[in-house]
Design an enzyme around this catalytic site. Structure first.
Site, PDB file in Angstrom:
ATOM      1  N   SER A 139       0.874  -1.178   0.000  1.00  0.00           N
ATOM      2  CA  SER A 139       0.000   0.000   0.000  1.00  0.00           C
ATOM      3  C   SER A 139       0.906   1.221   0.000  1.00  0.00           C
ATOM      4  O   SER A 139       2.075   1.135   0.394  1.00  0.00           O
ATOM      5  CB  SER A 139      -0.843   0.015   1.285  1.00  0.00           C
ATOM      6  N   TYR A 153      -2.380  -0.384  10.413  1.00  0.00           N
ATOM      7  CA  TYR A 153      -2.357  -0.707   8.975  1.00  0.00           C
ATOM      8  C   TYR A 153      -1.031  -0.269   8.351  1.00  0.00           C
ATOM      9  O   TYR A 153      -0.388  -1.026   7.621  1.00  0.00           O
ATOM     10  CB  TYR A 153      -3.538  -0.025   8.280  1.00  0.00           C
TER      11      TYR A 153
HETATM   12  N1  NAP Z   1      -8.712  -0.528  -1.057  1.00  0.00           N
HETATM   13  C1  NAP Z   1      -7.669   0.249  -0.830  1.00  0.00           C
HETATM   14  O1  NAP Z   1      -7.792   1.492  -0.696  1.00  0.00           O
HETATM   15  C2  NAP Z   1      -6.284  -0.326  -0.761  1.00  0.00           C
HETATM   16  C3  NAP Z   1      -5.204   0.568  -0.871  1.00  0.00           C
HETATM   17  C4  NAP Z   1      -3.906   0.062  -0.808  1.00  0.00           C
HETATM   18  C5  NAP Z   1      -3.711  -1.296  -0.626  1.00  0.00           C
HETATM   19  N2  NAP Z   1      -4.772  -2.136  -0.505  1.00  0.00           N
HETATM   20  C6  NAP Z   1      -4.477  -3.558  -0.291  1.00  0.00           C
HETATM   21  O2  NAP Z   1      -4.937  -4.292  -1.408  1.00  0.00           O
HETATM   22  C7  NAP Z   1      -5.297  -5.616  -1.000  1.00  0.00           C
HETATM   23  C8  NAP Z   1      -6.683  -5.933  -1.518  1.00  0.00           C
HETATM   24  O3  NAP Z   1      -7.600  -5.044  -0.879  1.00  0.00           O
HETATM   25  P1  NAP Z   1      -9.003  -4.672  -1.536  1.00  0.00           P
HETATM   26  O4  NAP Z   1      -9.101  -3.213  -1.548  1.00  0.00           O
HETATM   27  O5  NAP Z   1      -9.199  -5.439  -2.779  1.00  0.00           O
HETATM   28  O6  NAP Z   1      -9.959  -5.189  -0.350  1.00  0.00           O
HETATM   29  P2  NAP Z   1     -11.246  -6.128  -0.359  1.00  0.00           P
HETATM   30  O7  NAP Z   1     -12.127  -5.815  -1.502  1.00  0.00           O
HETATM   31  O8  NAP Z   1     -11.797  -6.033   1.029  1.00  0.00           O
HETATM   32  O9  NAP Z   1     -10.606  -7.588  -0.578  1.00  0.00           O
HETATM   33  C9  NAP Z   1      -9.876  -8.226   0.431  1.00  0.00           C
HETATM   34  C10 NAP Z   1      -9.748  -9.693   0.055  1.00  0.00           C
HETATM   35  O10 NAP Z   1      -9.005 -10.378   1.061  1.00  0.00           O
HETATM   36  C11 NAP Z   1      -9.681 -11.584   1.407  1.00  0.00           C
HETATM   37  N3  NAP Z   1      -9.365 -11.953   2.785  1.00  0.00           N
HETATM   38  C12 NAP Z   1      -9.399 -11.173   3.889  1.00  0.00           C
HETATM   39  N4  NAP Z   1      -9.080 -11.888   4.989  1.00  0.00           N
HETATM   40  C13 NAP Z   1      -8.794 -13.152   4.549  1.00  0.00           C
HETATM   41  C14 NAP Z   1      -8.397 -14.352   5.197  1.00  0.00           C
HETATM   42  N5  NAP Z   1      -8.221 -14.412   6.532  1.00  0.00           N
HETATM   43  N6  NAP Z   1      -8.201 -15.457   4.449  1.00  0.00           N
HETATM   44  C15 NAP Z   1      -8.392 -15.411   3.102  1.00  0.00           C
HETATM   45  N7  NAP Z   1      -8.761 -14.309   2.431  1.00  0.00           N
HETATM   46  C16 NAP Z   1      -8.975 -13.197   3.152  1.00  0.00           C
HETATM   47  C17 NAP Z   1     -11.171 -11.217   1.234  1.00  0.00           C
HETATM   48  O11 NAP Z   1     -11.955 -12.363   0.971  1.00  0.00           O
HETATM   49  P3  NAP Z   1     -12.942 -13.097   1.998  1.00  0.00           P
HETATM   50  O12 NAP Z   1     -13.574 -12.069   2.858  1.00  0.00           O
HETATM   51  O13 NAP Z   1     -13.876 -13.819   1.091  1.00  0.00           O
HETATM   52  O14 NAP Z   1     -12.020 -14.017   2.737  1.00  0.00           O
HETATM   53  C18 NAP Z   1     -11.095 -10.384  -0.049  1.00  0.00           C
HETATM   54  O15 NAP Z   1     -11.093 -11.216  -1.179  1.00  0.00           O
HETATM   55  C19 NAP Z   1      -5.190  -5.642   0.531  1.00  0.00           C
HETATM   56  O16 NAP Z   1      -3.967  -6.236   0.890  1.00  0.00           O
HETATM   57  C20 NAP Z   1      -5.195  -4.168   0.902  1.00  0.00           C
HETATM   58  O17 NAP Z   1      -4.508  -3.919   2.110  1.00  0.00           O
HETATM   59  C21 NAP Z   1      -6.057  -1.688  -0.583  1.00  0.00           C
END
Ligand code: NAP
Length: 248
Positions: A139, A153
């Site tokens: 991130s 975070y």
């Molecule tokens: N959105 C942002 O602004 C942002 C910015 C920078 C970086 N990121 C990073 O990008 C990545 C993806 O985030 P996103 O924005 O796509 O979030 P998201 O839509 O909430 O997706 C998160 C994913 O992680 C899975 N997950 C969470 N806990 C888990 C566990 N214990 N075991 C297996 N799977 C798990 C969830 O699936 P289930 O709930 O089905 O398990 C979901 O598929 C993350 O690492 C996040 O920190 C996000």
């Protein structure tokens, strides 16, 4: 740009957001994609939208058995793993003193340790192939403190960048590369499901129009899979934010 046709990929966090978008686009480009996340119904949705060969393997990445099963099943089905995308993760919002030890540990379990230990399961297969790519979803918060009230975070994502740096150094000259992807605010479920979501909602509302789409982030990642750099910004926004607030 890497030719994804025929590449075997394992994508975590594939039920939602960035992981889901990546899985769909990589499949469209001809990759064979193993998908994982906890929710089987949502994972099936992603698999159904993929155009190529897929393997949907629901489970919790915090569990060692599940991580082992992921690597084993990819090898059983396709005999190799070319690209690992560690995208699963969660956020956390709240004043530092209000954050509990249990929440810190839960956050590090998924954001750091599942990435570290799944990589440990997959790496020996890549070493046997003398080739591979490990993509860790960090991130902008892994490089700078991009906001207030997100200390756990920021700490977890700095750890993901640190892990990626160390591993990249260890793997120099082996044919296996490591990328630490640093997106900025991205419009996904992340802001609805992370602890502290309710408290964070007014800020999220304010920044909604500024957020990247998960598809734009996924496209940016795919375009830079051949990057020789360790840290990759998928869109312009995190690159600009980093330039503005770099704290060396
Ligand atoms: N959105 C942002 O602004 C942002 C910015 C920078 C970086 N990121 C990073 O990008 C990545 C993806 O985030 P996103 O924005 O796509 O979030 P998201 O839509 O909430 O997706 C998160 C994913 O992680 C899975 N997950 C969470 N806990 C888990 C566990 N214990 N075991 C297996 N799977 C798990 C969830 O699936 P289930 O709930 O089905 O398990 C979901 O598929 C993350 O690492 C996040 O920190 C996000």
């Amino acid at each position: 740009m890497i030719d994804l046709n025929g590449q075997v990929m394992l994508v975590t966090g594939a039920s939602s957001g960035i992981g889901k978008a990546l899985a769909g686009m990589c499949s469209e480009a001809g990759a064979k994609v193993a998908l994982t996340a906890r929710r089987p119904d949502r994972l099936k949705e992603t698999a159904d939208r993929c155009t190529g060969e897929t393997l949907a393997l629901p489970g919790d990445l915090v569990e060692e058995d599940h991580r082992k099963r992921l690597a084993d099943q990819c090898i059983q089905r396709w005999g190799r793993i070319d690209i690992l995308i560690n995208s699963a993760g969660m956020g956390m919002y709240g004043d530092f003193l209000s954050t509990t030890e249990a929440l810190w540990r839960r956050l590090f379990e998924i954001n750091l340790f599942s990435t570290v230990f799944l990589t440990k399961e997959v790496l020996p297969h890549m070493q046997a192939q003398n080739q591979g790519l490990i993509v860790n979803m960090a991130s902008i918060g892994g490089l700078i403190a991009h906001s207030n009230n997100v200390t756990p975070y920021v700490a977890s994502k700095h750890a993901v960048v640190g892990f990626s740096r160390g591993l990249a150094e260890d793997l120099k000259g082996t044919g296996i590369r490591v990328l630490a992807v640093c997106p900025h605010l991205t419009a996904t479920e992340f802001f609805d499901v992370s602890p502290g979501a309710e408290e964070m909602a007014p800020q999220v509302e304010k920044y909604k129009s500024f957020m990247d789409s998960p598809e734009a982030v996924a496209r940016g990642v795919i375009n830079q899979l051949d990057s020789e750099r360790l840290v990759v910004f998928p869109t312009e926004k995190p690159a600009k934010a980093y330039d503005k607030q770099r704290d060396l």
